[in-house]
Motif scaffolding. Structure first.
Motif, PDB file in Angstrom:
ATOM      1  N   LEU A   1      80.523  63.457  53.525  1.00 36.65           N
ATOM      2  CA  LEU A   1      80.342  63.045  54.931  1.00 36.65           C
ATOM      3  C   LEU A   1      78.707  62.825  54.765  1.00 36.65           C
ATOM      4  CD1 LEU A   1      82.136  65.719  57.027  1.00 36.65           C
ATOM      5  CD2 LEU A   1      82.742  63.336  56.490  1.00 36.65           C
ATOM      6  N   SER A   2      78.296  62.130  55.780  1.00 34.99           N
ATOM      7  CA  SER A   2      76.803  61.900  55.769  1.00 34.99           C
ATOM      8  C   SER A   2      76.033  63.200  55.929  1.00 34.99           C
ATOM      9  CB  SER A   2      76.449  60.570  56.725  1.00 34.99           C
ATOM     10  OG  SER A   2      76.431  61.229  58.020  1.00 34.99           O
TER      11      SER A   2
ATOM     12  N   LEU B   1      73.904  63.872  58.620  1.00 30.64           N
ATOM     13  CA  LEU B   1      74.020  64.107  60.010  1.00 30.64           C
ATOM     14  C   LEU B   1      75.297  64.639  60.453  1.00 30.64           C
ATOM     15  CD1 LEU B   1      72.135  63.336  62.478  1.00 30.64           C
ATOM     16  CD2 LEU B   1      74.319  61.914  63.206  1.00 30.64           C
ATOM     17  N   GLU B   2      76.420  64.164  59.698  1.00 36.01           N
ATOM     18  CA  GLU B   2      77.806  64.409  59.895  1.00 36.01           C
ATOM     19  C   GLU B   2      77.921  65.946  59.578  1.00 36.01           C
ATOM     20  OE1 GLU B   2      80.485  60.468  59.894  1.00 36.01           O
ATOM     21  OE2 GLU B   2      79.729  61.232  57.928  1.00 36.01           O
TER      22      GLU B   2
ATOM     23  N   LEU C   1      76.503  67.937  62.346  1.00 35.92           N
ATOM     24  CA  LEU C   1      77.201  67.730  63.418  1.00 35.92           C
ATOM     25  C   LEU C   1      78.170  68.779  63.467  1.00 35.92           C
ATOM     26  CD1 LEU C   1      76.755  65.668  65.692  1.00 35.92           C
ATOM     27  CD2 LEU C   1      78.117  64.225  64.463  1.00 35.92           C
ATOM     28  N   MET C   2      78.911  69.019  62.260  1.00 36.93           N
ATOM     29  CA  MET C   2      79.919  70.059  62.247  1.00 36.93           C
ATOM     30  C   MET C   2      79.682  71.366  62.705  1.00 36.93           C
ATOM     31  SD  MET C   2      82.936  68.953  60.799  1.00 36.93           S
ATOM     32  CE  MET C   2      83.004  68.611  58.844  1.00 36.93           C
TER      33      MET C   2
ATOM     34  N   VAL D   1      75.298  65.470  68.871  1.00 33.38           N
ATOM     35  CA  VAL D   1      74.682  64.357  68.061  1.00 33.38           C
ATOM     36  C   VAL D   1      73.055  64.825  68.513  1.00 33.38           C
ATOM     37  CG1 VAL D   1      73.583  62.072  67.529  1.00 33.38           C
ATOM     38  CG2 VAL D   1      76.156  62.689  67.790  1.00 33.38           C
TER      39      VAL D   1
ATOM     40  N   GLU E   1      70.270  66.066  65.580  1.00 35.02           N
ATOM     41  CA  GLU E   1      69.265  65.293  65.397  1.00 35.02           C
ATOM     42  C   GLU E   1      67.859  65.993  65.402  1.00 35.02           C
ATOM     43  OE1 GLU E   1      70.009  60.737  66.072  1.00 35.02           O
ATOM     44  OE2 GLU E   1      69.653  61.762  67.694  1.00 35.02           O
TER      45      GLU E   1
ATOM     46  N   MET F   1      64.776  63.950  58.842  1.00 34.83           N
ATOM     47  CA  MET F   1      65.389  63.007  59.617  1.00 34.83           C
ATOM     48  C   MET F   1      65.780  61.653  58.797  1.00 34.83           C
ATOM     49  SD  MET F   1      66.604  62.813  62.615  1.00 34.83           S
ATOM     50  CE  MET F   1      67.517  61.371  63.285  1.00 34.83           C
TER      51      MET F   1
ATOM     52  N   GLY G   1      71.336  59.352  57.541  1.00 34.95           N
ATOM     53  CA  GLY G   1      72.445  58.384  57.386  1.00 34.95           C
ATOM     54  C   GLY G   1      72.854  58.479  55.944  1.00 34.95           C
ATOM     55  N   LYS G   2      72.108  59.332  54.795  1.00 32.72           N
ATOM     56  CA  LYS G   2      72.453  59.209  53.620  1.00 32.72           C
ATOM     57  C   LYS G   2      74.058  60.201  53.290  1.00 32.72           C
ATOM     58  CE  LYS G   2      68.833  58.612  50.613  1.00 32.72           C
ATOM     59  NZ  LYS G   2      68.102  59.086  49.414  1.00 32.72           N
ATOM     60  N   ALA G   3      74.730  59.793  52.654  1.00 29.60           N
ATOM     61  CA  ALA G   3      75.651  60.654  51.871  1.00 29.60           C
ATOM     62  C   ALA G   3      75.296  61.720  51.299  1.00 29.60           C
ATOM     63  CB  ALA G   3      76.731  60.002  50.988  1.00 29.60           C
TER      64      ALA G   3
ATOM     65  N   VAL H   1      72.058  72.977  58.125  1.00 26.78           N
ATOM     66  CA  VAL H   1      73.513  73.141  58.691  1.00 26.78           C
ATOM     67  C   VAL H   1      73.653  74.698  59.087  1.00 26.78           C
ATOM     68  CG1 VAL H   1      75.916  73.348  57.967  1.00 26.78           C
ATOM     69  CG2 VAL H   1      74.519  71.654  57.052  1.00 26.78           C
TER      70      VAL H   1
END
Lengths: 323, 253
Positions: free
Chosen positions: B100-101, B103-104, B107-108, B131, B135, B144, B148-150, B166
Motif C-alpha cells: 500500500l502507499s 498515505l494508505e 489511512l488504515m 484522509v 494527511e 507529506m 503517494g509512494k509505495a 502510523v
C-alpha cells in the motif's frame, strides 16, 4: 472510477455476443461468465485476504440445491426460490465462518475442504431428498420481462447480473473494508494494534465470497435447469482457486478472465480427453513457474499505475484511482 | 481518546508475571508511568522488554498481574479494543503494509479514528475525514512528500518514521515505541529522536531502546529490566549512576 468504467465497457462489448456466436458458443460463454464471476468473488477471500479455500463450491452448490429443492419439492416461485438459495448459502457461511477463520494457512485449507466434502456427502447420500448422484433435473427458469428459456434471453440476464455483481465487488474492494482485507493479508498483528478486529474481517471476507458464489450458483442452476453433486465438489473449488492463482491475486479482473477461460478450456477438452485434472495440474505448474504474478501481472496493476501517476500530479497524490 | 487529566498515571503495571513453559519471561514487575512523561525501558537482550510491550498491548496474556491504562483495567481486553483506551504501539520489526502507499498505511489507522473503518459502500479515498486525519499526520511529521509512494519504495529510515506515524494516527494518549532506532544510521537516528522529542507534551511515550545516548537523551524516567525482573526505577539521572544498573547493563557496553 476507472475500474467501474471498465466493467461497464466490457459489459457493453459482451452484449454483442448473441449476434456473433452460435447457440452452442453462446451457452458456453454464459457459463463462462458465471464461473468468471464466481472466481472474482473468491478473489476477495483468496487474493485480498490471502485465505486459500478448497470449499467455496459448497456455497455455489448449496444455493443451487436450495433453489432447485424449493421449486421442485415445495412448488415455490423460482424468484423467491432463488432468494431462498442465496439465503441458505449465506446462512451456512455466517454459521461456519467464525469457526473457519480461527485457523490459518494449511489448516484453513483443510477445514474448508472438509466442510465442502460434508455438503457434497449430504447431497450424494440423502437420495430421497436431493436425488443423490442423479441430482435434481427439470428445474424451471423464472419468468422475466423477456423469455429466459431462450439462450439469448438467458445470456442477457446473466450479463446483467455479472455486471451488477462485479460493480458491487469493485466498489467493495476499494472501500475501507476492502482495504482492511489487504491489511489483514499484510500483517494481522499490525491490524489488531490499529484497532481492527482481525477475526471479524476474515469472517466478513469469507461470507462475502460465499454470497457471490451463491448468486452464481443459482444462475448456474437456472442455466442448466439442473443441479448436481458436481456443483458441490472439491474439484470445482480447486478449479476456482486455480482461477484466482492463474488470474493474479487481488486484481479481480484476472481471476474473472481465468475463471471464464478455464471453463471454456475444460468444456472443449472434455470432448477429446478425460484427463481434465491433469490439464488443470499442468496449467497450475506452468502458471506458477512462468507467470507467478498471474495474468494480471501482464498488465501493470492499477496500483502501480496510480502510484506512478501520483509522482507527477498533485491532485492524485493519494494514490487514488477514484478520480 | 480517554481523558488523561485526572489520572495519577498514564499506565500502571501491577505484579506482572509471564511464564512461557519453563521460561519465566517476566517476574513480579511493577511499573508506574506518569502522564505526559517520556519513559524508557532499558535492559540487555532477553530481559523481557518486548514481552512487556506485548503484554501491555494485549498480544501476550500474562500469567499473573494486571495492566491499567489511565484508570481502566485493560488486562482482559483483546489488542484491538485497547486502541479505544488510547494505546498505540510500533513494532521492533517493521510491519507496514508493503503493497500500500504511505498515505494508505496511515489511512488504515485514521479510518478507525474517523469511525469509518466499517464503510464498504464507497471508495476509501473519498472518505474526507479519514484522509484529512492521515494527511495532517503526515504533514505534522514532515512526511507529506512521501504520501503517494509505495512503502517498498521507501528507505529503511523512512519506514521507521512511517512506523511511528502510523501509530500516531491512532491518536493515542500512550504510545509504545519498540526500538525505534534499531538498524538506523547516525543521521537517521537523529531524525527519529527529533520526531519523538517534538511530539505533543501531553502524549505519554514509553520506549524500548538499545542506544544509550538516545534513551538518556529522550527519557525522563527509566525502568531497568534484567532477567525478567525490574531491578531499578527512577529519573534518568539517578539510573545513570545506579550501581546495579551499571553492573548488569552499562558495564557491558
Amino acid at each position: 472510477m476507472r475500474r467501474e468504467k471498465i466493467i461497464i465497457g466490457a459489459g457493453i462489448v459482451l452484449a454483442v455476443l448473441p449476434f456473433v456466436l452460435t447457440e452452442y458458443w453462446l451457452g458456453l460463454f454464459t457459463q463462462a461468465l458465471i464461473f468468471g464471476g464466481f472466481a472474482m468473488g473468491l478473489d476477495l477471500l483468496v487474493g485480498y485476504t490471502r485465505m486459500p479455500t478448497l470449499g467455496h463450491a459448497a456455497f455455489f452448490g448449496l444455493a443451487g440445491y436450495g433453489t432447485a429443492l424449493a421449486i421442485t419439492r415445495f412448488g415455490i416461485n423460482p424468484w423467491i426460490a432463488a432468494g431462498i438459495g442465496v439465503l441458505l448459502s449465506g446462512g451456512v457461511a455466517v454459521a461456519f465462518a467464525p469457526l473457519a477463520v480461527r485457523v490459518r494457512g494449511l489448516t484453513f485449507l483443510t477445514i474448508t475442504l472438509a466442510f465442502g466434502q460434508v455438503t457434497w456427502g449430504l447431497a450424494t447420500r440423502w437420495t430421497s431428498f436431493t436425488g443423490g448422484e442423479n441430482g435434481i433435473p427439470s428445474v424451471p427458469r423464472p419468468d422475466f420481462i423477456w423469455d429466459l428459456n431462450d439462450r439469448t434471453g438467458f445470456f442477457y440476464l446473466t450479463l446483467i447480473v455479472v455486471i451488477f455483481v462485479s460493480l458491487l465487488i469493485s466498489i467493495f474492494a476499494s472501500s475501507a473494508v476492502g482495504m482492511s482485507f489487504m491489511g489483514v493479508r499484510g500483517s494481522d498483528t499490525r491490524m489488531s494494534a490499529l484497532g481492527y478486529n482481525v477475526q471479524s474481517r476474515r469472517a466478513t471476507a469469507f461470507i462475502v465470497a460465499a454470497l457471490v458464489a451463491a448468486v452464481y450458483g443459482v444462475l448456474s442452476t437456472f442455466f442448466n435447469k439442473f443441479v448436481g453433486t458436481g456443483s458441490l465438489s472439491w474439484q470445482l473449488s480447486a478449479q476456482m482457486l486455480l482461477a484466482v492463482v492463474v488470474g493474479g491475486f487481488g486484481s479481480l479482473w484476472g481471476p474473472f478472465v481465468a475463471g471464464s477461460g478455464l471453463h471454456i478450456l475444460k468444456t472443449l477438452l472434455i470432448g477429446s480427453t478425460q484427463r481434465w485434472p491433469m490439464v488443470l495440474g499442468l496449467l497450475y505448474v506452468i502458471s506458477v513457474v512462468f507467470l507467478p504474478g498471474g495474468l494480471s501481472s501482464l498488465v501493470p496493476t492499477i496500483k502501480q499505475r496510480m502510484i506512478h501517476r501520483s509522482k507527477g500530479k498533485e491532485h492524485a497524490r493519494y494514490g487514488t484511482n477514484s478520480k | 481518546m480517554v481523558q488523561t487529566a485526572n489520572s495519577r498515571y498514564a499506565l500502571s503495571i501491577e505484579n506482572l508475571t509471564v511464564q512461557f513453559g519453563g521460561l519465566l519471561a517476566l517476574q513480579d514487575v511493577d511499573i508506574v508511568v506518569p502522564p505526559g512523561s517520556r519513559y524508557g525501558i532499558l535492559g540487555p537482550n532477553g530481559a523481557g522488554k518486548t514481552t512487556l510491550f506485548n503484554v501491555i498491548s494485549g498480544f501476550v496474556k500474562p500469567t499473573k498481574g494486571r495492566v491499567f491504562l489511565h484508570d481502566a483495567d485493560i488486562s482482559k481486553k483483546p489488542p484491538h479494543k485497547r486502541v479505544q483506551y488510547g494505546l498505540a504501539r510500533t513494532f521492533q520489526i517493521t510491519t507496514l503494509f508493503a503493497e500500500l502507499s504511505v498515505l494508505e498505511n496511515i489511512l488504515m489507522a485514521a479510518l478507525v479514528q474517523a469511525g469509518t473503518s466499517q464503510v464498504f459502500w464507497k471508495p476509501v479515498h473519498n472518505d474526507k475525514v479519514a484522509v484529512s486525519i492521515a494527511e495532517s499526520q503526515l504533514h505534522d511529521l514532515g512526511l507529506m512528500h512521501l504520501a503517494g509512494k509505495a512503502v517498498n519504495e521507501l528507505a529503511y529510515g523512512e519506514q521507521r518514521l512511517l512506523e511511528i506515524a502510523v501509530a500516531l494516527a491512532s491518536n493515542p494518549s500512550v504510545l509504545l515505541l519498540d526500538e525505534p532506532t534499531a538498524g538506523l544510521s547516525t543521521a537517521e537516528i537523529k531524525a527519529v529522536v527529533r520526531l519523538v522529542t517534538n511530539l505533543p507534551k501531553d502524549l505519554t511515550i514509553i520506549m524500548i531502546e538499545h542506544d544509550l545516548d538516545v534513551i538518556f537523551d529522550v527519557s525522563e524516567y527509566l525502568s531497568v529490566l534484567h532477567g525478567g525482573q525490574a531491578i531499578a526505577h527512577g529519573p534518568a539521572d539517578e539510573i545513570r549512576h545506579d550501581e546495579r544498573v551499571k553492573e548488569v547493563y552499562l558495564g557491558e557496553s
